[in-house]
Design an enzyme around this catalytic site. Sequence first.
Site, mmCIF file in Angstrom:
data_model
loop_
_atom_site.group_PDB
_atom_site.id
_atom_site.type_symbol
_atom_site.label_atom_id
_atom_site.label_comp_id
_atom_site.label_asym_id
_atom_site.label_seq_id
_atom_site.Cartn_x
_atom_site.Cartn_y
_atom_site.Cartn_z
ATOM 1 C CB CYS A 54 25.115 7.374 -25.324
ATOM 2 S SG CYS A 54 25.458 8.206 -23.757
ATOM 3 N NE ARG A 131 29.518 6.921 -20.826
ATOM 4 C CZ ARG A 131 28.764 7.333 -21.841
ATOM 5 N NH1 ARG A 131 27.713 6.616 -22.210
ATOM 6 N NH2 ARG A 131 29.043 8.436 -22.490
#
Length: 220
Positions: A54, A131
């Site tokens: 991330c 995601r």
Amino acid sequence: MSMELQSPTVSLARLNEPAPVFEAITTHGKIKLTDFLGKWVVLFSHPADFTPVCSTEFGSFASRQAEFADRNVQLIGLSVDGVQAHLAWIHDIESVFGQKISFPVIADLDMKVSSMYGMIQPGASTTSAVRAVFIIDDKGILRAMVYYPMNVGRNISEILRVVDALQTSDKHGVSTPADWTPGQPVVVAPPATASALETKEEAEAKGYDYKRWYLRTKTI
């Protein structure tokens, strides 16, 4: 015994329909999706703050902010972490990658926005948003969405390419072929009636590259 069907309690994100409207707390204060009508929006979720994949994604999004802005696109991040965690993590990312993060990040602690957009995938995690990327046009219509596994980072160039393809299609009434990038030929809509069928010579006279009656391209 009969069972009464219940209406869903959350909105569903569906292509070419109005994007689920939300109001949320972010690193820039409270925002509403409707605040951004007139702009395109790329809403993207990440599983958690202070995680390696991330962090690389946020660094990459930050480095491409000007390119999104040039396309009239507002970036909005999201995870189920709180605002304080977001702020601390953003500060850390800016230190590591040397890029200022100027877009808001939603603190979706109650998972309300995540649930609206189907970001909670029990097969991947019941406590984190997977995601995902949602591209919403300037009229508030959801135009594209992509989900990724937890261990695969996103390609920011591909997200920009999809925005380019959508905006080009809207402007010129065309489609874009596989692997298309700006400047390459686009696909002309196929004829819908027998009378609209063209010969190769007729199509080429219009500036089309004729491959088949249903596959013609042109440069714009």
